[in-house]
Design a protein around this motif. Structure first.
Motif, PDB file in Angstrom:
ATOM      1  N   ARG A   1      -5.667   1.811 -13.232  1.00 31.59           N
ATOM      2  CA  ARG A   1      -4.693   2.650 -12.540  1.00 31.59           C
ATOM      3  C   ARG A   1      -3.883   3.470 -13.560  1.00 31.59           C
ATOM      4  O   ARG A   1      -3.652   4.657 -13.366  1.00 31.59           O
TER       5      ARG A   1
ATOM      6  N   GLY B   1       2.841   2.313  -2.308  1.00 39.37           N
ATOM      7  CA  GLY B   1       2.815   2.945  -3.630  1.00 39.37           C
ATOM      8  C   GLY B   1       3.848   2.426  -4.611  1.00 39.37           C
ATOM      9  O   GLY B   1       4.177   3.101  -5.592  1.00 39.37           O
ATOM     10  N   LYS B   2       4.343   1.219  -4.393  1.00 38.22           N
ATOM     11  CA  LYS B   2       5.346   0.656  -5.306  1.00 38.22           C
ATOM     12  C   LYS B   2       4.770   0.469  -6.708  1.00 38.22           C
ATOM     13  O   LYS B   2       5.384   0.859  -7.698  1.00 38.22           O
ATOM     14  N   SER B   3       3.581  -0.135  -6.762  1.00 42.15           N
ATOM     15  CA  SER B   3       2.980  -0.378  -8.070  1.00 42.15           C
ATOM     16  C   SER B   3       2.691   0.947  -8.765  1.00 42.15           C
ATOM     17  O   SER B   3       2.883   1.084  -9.974  1.00 42.15           O
ATOM     18  N   THR B   4       2.244   1.917  -7.990  1.00 45.56           N
ATOM     19  CA  THR B   4       1.935   3.232  -8.557  1.00 45.56           C
ATOM     20  C   THR B   4       3.194   3.853  -9.153  1.00 45.56           C
ATOM     21  O   THR B   4       3.196   4.317 -10.296  1.00 45.56           O
TER      22      THR B   4
ATOM     23  N   GLY C   1       0.794  -1.225   0.000  1.00 46.39           N
ATOM     24  CA  GLY C   1       0.000   0.000   0.000  1.00 46.39           C
ATOM     25  C   GLY C   1       0.827   1.276   0.000  1.00 46.39           C
ATOM     26  O   GLY C   1       0.285   2.369  -0.064  1.00 46.39           O
TER      27      GLY C   1
ATOM     28  N   ARG D   1      -5.901   6.345 -14.529  1.00 43.99           N
ATOM     29  CA  ARG D   1      -5.948   7.355 -13.468  1.00 43.99           C
ATOM     30  C   ARG D   1      -4.646   8.140 -13.414  1.00 43.99           C
ATOM     31  O   ARG D   1      -4.618   9.341 -13.165  1.00 43.99           O
TER      32      ARG D   1
HETATM   33  N1  LIG Z   1      -8.241   6.242  -6.560  1.00 35.37           N
HETATM   34  C1  LIG Z   1      -7.190   6.597  -5.805  1.00 35.37           C
HETATM   35  N2  LIG Z   1      -6.931   7.876  -5.567  1.00 35.37           N
HETATM   36  C2  LIG Z   1      -5.878   8.245  -4.808  1.00 35.37           C
HETATM   37  N3  LIG Z   1      -5.032   7.398  -4.274  1.00 35.37           N
HETATM   38  C3  LIG Z   1      -5.226   6.101  -4.478  1.00 35.37           C
HETATM   39  C4  LIG Z   1      -6.296   5.624  -5.251  1.00 35.37           C
HETATM   40  N4  LIG Z   1      -6.228   4.283  -5.281  1.00 35.37           N
HETATM   41  C5  LIG Z   1      -5.142   3.947  -4.551  1.00 35.37           C
HETATM   42  N5  LIG Z   1      -4.541   5.035  -4.079  1.00 35.37           N
HETATM   43  C6  LIG Z   1      -3.359   5.093  -3.237  1.00 35.37           C
HETATM   44  O1  LIG Z   1      -2.403   4.205  -3.723  1.00 35.37           O
HETATM   45  C7  LIG Z   1      -1.975   3.350  -2.683  1.00 35.37           C
HETATM   46  C8  LIG Z   1      -1.723   1.959  -3.218  1.00 35.37           C
HETATM   47  O2  LIG Z   1      -0.549   2.019  -3.898  1.00 35.37           O
HETATM   48  P1  LIG Z   1       0.082   0.757  -4.589  1.00 35.37           P
HETATM   49  O3  LIG Z   1       0.949   1.329  -5.646  1.00 35.37           O
HETATM   50  O4  LIG Z   1      -0.931  -0.229  -4.969  1.00 35.37           O
HETATM   51  O5  LIG Z   1       0.963   0.200  -3.386  1.00 35.37           O
HETATM   52  P2  LIG Z   1       1.857  -1.099  -3.346  1.00 35.37           P
HETATM   53  O6  LIG Z   1       2.053  -1.562  -4.730  1.00 35.37           O
HETATM   54  O7  LIG Z   1       3.122  -0.608  -2.675  1.00 35.37           O
HETATM   55  O8  LIG Z   1       1.135  -2.080  -2.464  1.00 35.37           O
HETATM   56  C9  LIG Z   1      -3.065   3.335  -1.680  1.00 35.37           C
HETATM   57  O9  LIG Z   1      -2.559   3.152  -0.382  1.00 35.37           O
HETATM   58  C10 LIG Z   1      -3.675   4.683  -1.840  1.00 35.37           C
HETATM   59  O10 LIG Z   1      -3.036   5.599  -0.962  1.00 35.37           O
END
Ligand SMILES: Nc1ncnc2c1ncn2[C@@H]1O[C@H](COP(=O)(O)OP(=O)(O)O)[C@@H](O)[C@H]1O
Ligand SMILES: [Mg+2]
Length: 408
Positions: A79, A45-48, A43, A82
């Motif tokens: 994603r 934000g690695k994937s992001t 959670g 977005r």
């Molecule tokens: N629609 C959204 N708008 C804003 N932030 C979001 C949204 N969806 C997810 N996130 C943020 O992105 C985070 C998830 O990031 P992600 O890249 O999946 O993490 P990881 O891959 O490290 O587990 C969430 O904790 C949240 O803060």
């Protein structure tokens, strides 16, 4: 065998990830054939971050293969939309079979029958714990599987001479889950971290075969993805105009990045037989020691008060340069008198109450000047310091003198 002087040493050509902060932490960008592992808690934000980087690389015309073993293509595509990075060169492979994906690195990828196969220029694997290596037994995520997955990815990236980024989950104690060996197999290990309540994220290199590990990248998690925070100095500093007792400024080093930090202390008369001490951002033992030194060496009575210390903004300071600021802030809280707001305190405090020099004072002072601070209280033992123009240097030998300079 080779003669060292005859080995070609041209620096590797780098591929920009499209995110300046990420490039900087990587040591200048991604290296073809090099593998980076990015670790962080779920959670965070690695994937992001990686989808954003992948999308930006793809938008420059380089095909990027993003393999997700954790999410469906619909989730990843949503994603990407977005984040505003969906493009025709961003190729998704959602599944857990690594072999298929790695084959694409070798042969290129056919997305439709009309066009030629695309040669992949960047491979992202999200995550090493979620995919399965062919020929290896056990569930994905078990040590054997993780090791085999990482080794296959490393071999494939080297053979195809393309950069690869692997995602790794982190256990509760902050280690990369899976075999310890994982960190040795790759060229670069980055950690992505942040406090749960804050939208700021920090990216650091803990190992880098292609650059130094001193850089810090700071991002803010927003609706449209991660945005780089270029001016990091405001993060831990309230810049309030009202002087409050118990607030002292210091300049901490995070890697090689100087960050201004605000040390805040609150002192309240204790109602218990044992006064309470809590600290956040500085180790509790260190705080208790500093309180004892302040009482014994500067004659400021601490034992009748509950003391709470906090570094504003959730920064955690490891180096002892914040000792002096902590002591001064504590004295200010106990005397209930504010310090002047444009002064910073840089020094390690010893058991005898002596104030000692800190590392890299020059770059700290430069940062202090840039932020408009006007004075710095430092150790009299600092040698060869040329203060930047706007800053008045006050040299002190011990805590007592420092308190005097602070008007306490
Ligand atoms: N629609 C959204 N708008 C804003 N932030 C979001 C949204 N969806 C997810 N996130 C943020 O992105 C985070 C998830 O990031 P992600 O890249 O999946 O993490 P990881 O891959 O490290 O587990 C969430 O904790 C949240 O803060
Ligand atoms: Mg993820």
């Amino acid at each position: 065998m080779e003669v060292v002087s005859a080995v070609s040493v041209t620096p590797p050509e780098r591929l920009s990830s499209g995110i300046t902060e990420l490039d900087r932490v990587l040591g200048g960008g991604l290296v073809p054939g090099g593998v980076a592992l990015i670790g962080g808690q779920p959670g965070i934000g690695k994937s992001t971050l990686l989808l954003q980087a992948g999308g930006l690389v793809a938008s420059t015309g380089t095909p990027v293969l993003y393999m997700s073993g954790e999410e469906s293509s619909a989730q990843v595509a949503l994603r990407a939309k977005r984040l505003g990075v969906a493009s025709e060169n961003l190729l998704l492979y959602c599944g857990s079979d690594l072999e298929d994906a790695l084959l694409a690195l070798k042969t290129g990828l056919n997305t439709d029958s009309k066009t030629d196969a695309k040669n992949i220029g960047l491979f992202i694997l999200d995550s090493v714990q979620a995919v399965r290596a062919p020929g290896e037994t056990g569930w994905p995520g078990t040590p054997n599987q993780v090791r085999a997955v990482a080794q296959l990815a490393v071999d494939a990236a080297r053979a195809a001479q393309i950069p690869a980024v692997l995602v790794g989950h982190i256990t509760k104690d902050g280690r990369l889950a899976g075999p310890m060996l994982l960190e040795h197999m790759v060229d670069t290990v980055l950690t992505f971290s942040g406090e749960g309540y804050s939208s700021y994220r920090m990216l650091r290199a803990v190992k880098n075969r292609y650059g130094n590990t001193d850089e810090l990248g700071v991002f803010e998690m927003r609706e449209d993805g991660l945005a780089a925070v270029e001016d990091k100095s405001g993060l831990y500093w309230n810049r309030s105009d009202v002087a409050v007792p118990g607030v002292a400024m210091t300049i901490a080093l995070e890697g090689s990045t100087p960050l201004v930090a605000e040390v805040q202390t609150l002192a309240t008369p204790t109602a218990f037989p044992y006064p309470k001490r809590t600290s956040r951002g500085i180790e509790l033992n260190r705080f208790q020691l500093l309180a004892a030194v302040l009482e014994k060496r500067a004659g400021i009575l601490c034992s009748a008060h509950d003391l709470y210390l906090n570094i504003a903004g959730g920064l955690s300071i490891q180096d002892p340069s914040a000792d002096l600021a902590s002591c001064v802030s504590l004295a200010s809280a106990l005397r209930d008198r504010p310090l002047r707001g444009d002064c910073c305190y840089l020094g390690e405090v010893g058991l005898a109450g002596e104030v000692r020099p800190v590392t890299r004072l020059g770059s700290r002072l430069k940062e202090a000047e840039r932020l408009g601070l006007r004075c710095a209280v430092v150790s009299a033992g600092e040698r060869g310091v040329s203060a930047p123009g706007g800053i008045k240097i006050e040299r002190v030998d011990n805590l007592g003198e420092a308190l005097k300079k602070g008007g306490l």
